[in-house]
Scaffold this active site. Structure first.
Site, PDB file in Angstrom:
ATOM      1  N   SER A  44       0.832  -1.201   0.000  1.00 38.29           N
ATOM      2  CA  SER A  44       0.000   0.000   0.000  1.00 38.29           C
ATOM      3  C   SER A  44       0.866   1.251   0.000  1.00 38.29           C
ATOM      4  CB  SER A  44      -0.922   0.024   1.223  1.00 38.29           C
ATOM      5  OG  SER A  44      -1.819  -1.060   1.199  1.00 38.29           O
ATOM      6  N   GLU A  45       1.916   1.257   0.822  1.00 37.15           N
ATOM      7  CA  GLU A  45       2.851   2.384   0.853  1.00 37.15           C
ATOM      8  C   GLU A  45       4.272   1.919   1.091  1.00 37.15           C
ATOM      9  OE1 GLU A  45      -0.999   4.542   1.896  1.00 37.15           O
ATOM     10  OE2 GLU A  45       0.008   2.875   2.885  1.00 37.15           O
ATOM     11  N   THR A  46       5.190   2.675   0.506  1.00 44.40           N
ATOM     12  CA  THR A  46       6.625   2.544   0.741  1.00 44.40           C
ATOM     13  C   THR A  46       7.127   3.933   1.115  1.00 44.40           C
ATOM     14  OG1 THR A  46       6.837   0.742  -0.861  1.00 44.40           O
ATOM     15  CG2 THR A  46       8.844   1.976  -0.328  1.00 44.40           C
ATOM     16  N   HIS A  75      -0.527   4.643   8.531  1.00 43.89           N
ATOM     17  CA  HIS A  75       0.268   3.459   8.901  1.00 43.89           C
ATOM     18  C   HIS A  75       1.726   3.612   8.477  1.00 43.89           C
ATOM     19  CE1 HIS A  75       0.411   1.195   5.004  1.00 43.89           C
ATOM     20  NE2 HIS A  75       1.253   0.405   5.636  1.00 43.89           N
TER      21      HIS A  75
END
Length: 273
Positions: A44-46, A75
């Site tokens: 979802s995210e880096t 998050h």
């Protein structure tokens, strides 16, 4: 070679949360390199940790989905704080993160970290035509939406309230019809696994359904605690439909609204970028 952590954030059980990839010592990476690595991780995210530009911050964070960069996300904020403190050996109880929406305050919180919800960039009830679009994206009738509100703190969130957690879990979205990053929330009965069930859909950012979402929960908390839909604090379960078991703790305090969850390093090492 750059230091790297992959952190599970908001797990309600082992490996039950939302993983974030954290590249530490990211100086020298350009936008294309960051975007390419975010697509490669397919999370979802880096995030990419950089020296702060604001002297009040401990570090600066850039946050990428597989499709684009975000000014803020929850998050990744918690997971990156965990990774930075572990990497640097910091025992500080409070940190300040610099990101696209400004400075975000963080505190240690038992088994993890908490962040202070940033101000909303857009708030207020969704208009009737927007409710119709929200319902179409969720694959439900507009009459099933009990209330809808803009709670955008960076990613563009709008959220719909449904009658209960069962209705939230039953949603089968029409992602092609979804026009906004959309959250959906409904209450659990007394004695349930949490006070509320939440789901989050962001197909335009390359994430059909996010397992556990700090920014959305911060936006919902700002609305719910500010309007009296909830008082003091509450808990949220998220991610069941995508095989996760996320658990979020929300607190309304004199110094703001705080979003907390467990954080656990699952992978530690280096990456070649």
């Amino acid at each position: 070679m750059r230091a790297f952590r992959q952190v599970d954030v908001f797990p309600g059980s082992a490996l039950g949360g939302n993983p974030v990839a954290v590249v530490l010592d990211a100086e020298g990476l350009d936008d294309d390199a960051m975007g390419a690595f975010a697509r490669w991780t397919n999370l979802s995210e880096t995030t990419f940790v950089l020296p702060p530009e604001d002297p009040a911050a401990d570090y600066r964070l850039r946050i990428f989905t597989p499709a684009s960069e975000l000014p803020f996300a929850g998050h990744p904020t918690l997971g990156s704080a965990h990774a930075w403190a572990e990497h640097t050996g910091s025992s500080a109880d409070r940190l300040v993160q610099e990101c696209g929406v400004g400075l975000i305050e963080l505190q240690r919180a038992g088994d993890g970290w908490s962040f202070a919800a940033p101000p909303l960039l857009r708030s207020g009830p969704a208009m009737d035509d927007e409710v119709a679009q929200i319902a179409a994206g969720l694959g439900i009738g507009a009459g099933e939406v009990l209330a809808a509100e803009w709670v955008d703190n960076g990613p563009g969130w709008v959220v719909a309230v449904l009658r209960d957690a069962e209705a939230v879990l039953a949603v089968d979205p029409d992602l092609a019809a979804m026009r906004f990053p959309t959250g959906v929330v409904g209450p659990h009965p007394a004695g349930g696994p949490a006070d509320f069930e939440v789901r989050a859909f962001v197909p335009d950012l390359g994430v059909d359904e996010d397992p556990v979402t700090g920014s959305l929960n911060a936006g919902i908390a700002t609305w719910f605690l500010g309007s009296g839909r909830a008082a003091g604090g509450y808990t949220v379960r998220q991610g069941v439909r995508v095989g996760a078991n996320g658990f979020v703790r929300v607190s309304g305090r004199p110094d703001g609204i705080w979003i907390a969850g467990a954080t656990t390093t699952v992978i530690a090492g280096t990456v070649t970028l």
